[in-house]
Design an enzyme around this catalytic site. Sequence first.
Site, mmCIF file in Angstrom:
data_model
loop_
_atom_site.group_PDB
_atom_site.id
_atom_site.type_symbol
_atom_site.label_atom_id
_atom_site.label_comp_id
_atom_site.label_asym_id
_atom_site.label_seq_id
_atom_site.Cartn_x
_atom_site.Cartn_y
_atom_site.Cartn_z
ATOM 1 N N GLU A 1 0.827 -1.212 0.000
ATOM 2 C CA GLU A 1 0.000 0.000 0.000
ATOM 3 C C GLU A 1 0.857 1.256 0.000
ATOM 4 O O GLU A 1 0.521 2.247 -0.661
ATOM 5 C CB GLU A 1 -0.930 -0.015 1.215
ATOM 6 C CG GLU A 1 -1.894 -1.187 1.259
ATOM 7 C CD GLU A 1 -2.701 -1.358 -0.017
ATOM 8 O OE1 GLU A 1 -2.968 -0.344 -0.694
ATOM 9 O OE2 GLU A 1 -3.047 -2.502 -0.350
ATOM 10 N N GLU B 1 -1.027 -2.667 -9.767
ATOM 11 C CA GLU B 1 -0.893 -3.694 -8.734
ATOM 12 C C GLU B 1 0.423 -4.450 -8.885
ATOM 13 O O GLU B 1 1.083 -4.754 -7.888
ATOM 14 C CB GLU B 1 -2.079 -4.665 -8.792
ATOM 15 C CG GLU B 1 -3.412 -4.041 -8.421
ATOM 16 C CD GLU B 1 -3.412 -3.421 -7.040
ATOM 17 O OE1 GLU B 1 -2.764 -3.994 -6.125
ATOM 18 O OE2 GLU B 1 -4.035 -2.357 -6.863
ATOM 19 N N HIS C 1 1.896 2.191 -3.437
ATOM 20 C CA HIS C 1 0.904 2.982 -4.174
ATOM 21 C C HIS C 1 1.096 4.472 -3.862
ATOM 22 O O HIS C 1 0.997 5.325 -4.753
ATOM 23 C CB HIS C 1 -0.516 2.567 -3.782
ATOM 24 C CG HIS C 1 -0.981 1.290 -4.416
ATOM 25 N ND1 HIS C 1 -0.927 1.071 -5.773
ATOM 26 C CD2 HIS C 1 -1.535 0.173 -3.878
ATOM 27 C CE1 HIS C 1 -1.415 -0.130 -6.046
ATOM 28 N NE2 HIS C 1 -1.778 -0.693 -4.920
#
Length: 294
Positions: A141, A213, A144
């Site tokens: 995460e 992803e 990202h």
Amino acid sequence: MVEWKNDLGLEGRMILTMFLLAAVYLFFLAFLSTVMNASAEIMLVFIVLFMGVQYYYSDKLVLWTTNAKVVSETEAPRLHETITRLCVVAGLPKPTVAIVDTSVPNAFATGRGYKSAVVAVTTGLLKRLDQRELEAVLAHELSHVKNRDMAILTIASFISTLAFYIVRYSFYIGSFGSGRRNSNGALIIVWVVSILVWIISFLLIRALSRYREFAADRGAAMITGEPANLISALRKISGTIEKVPAEDLRKMEGMNAFFIIPAVSGSLMNLISTHPTLEKRVAALEKIQREIEL
């Protein structure tokens, strides 16, 4: 601090996606302006206003949608400590930390940049992963956030969403019109064009979502140095989601593009999926693991 390598593939895809979406959206806005007899200035103000609201309040909207609760270090000390340590390695300022009370094991990042970033995990995830797996998911995460791909996804999705609502409500709105044949004909044209715009933007955004992803998986491997931990976490999350009641999954499906593993209650074709298949992600991570071991 780990030496971060920019993902040129992700950056190129984000630029290309935004360029293609801009072309589609400019056509769509010009079309709406012509059919609805609205000036270009009014349409531009409308789009800028709503994109601004979505961009600046995206993190709050996502937290509100998922019922995520921002937690302090006192409320979640282990989670905060883990994120703080990973941020030092990744060279990131610490994001806001939130927890979603749901049995669906998952995590997501949102926000328009480093300062407004939010990393959230579900209670289901915290219960099912061990510390090393949790670190791998949080590193994913944070990748990202490092790649700034959340903001791109938020902006890219705006007019796609607008086109979707036009498709959904145009005939309902049209029923209050004069009922003239010309009006009905224009309404059908608007509906058809809106469908085309929504489908094209939908596919472009999903393609970008799948690649980001892969990029975040690579980032997690760089931050932790242990791709095997993320493989273990992905397999555990995927296997657990299959056992979660369909009703709980449906409540979370609207956030699939942000989750580390999509909360789906049925199968999806690869073309319209927000994520690569588990098999492809594991294969890519195993390749990184072999490269590290050389």
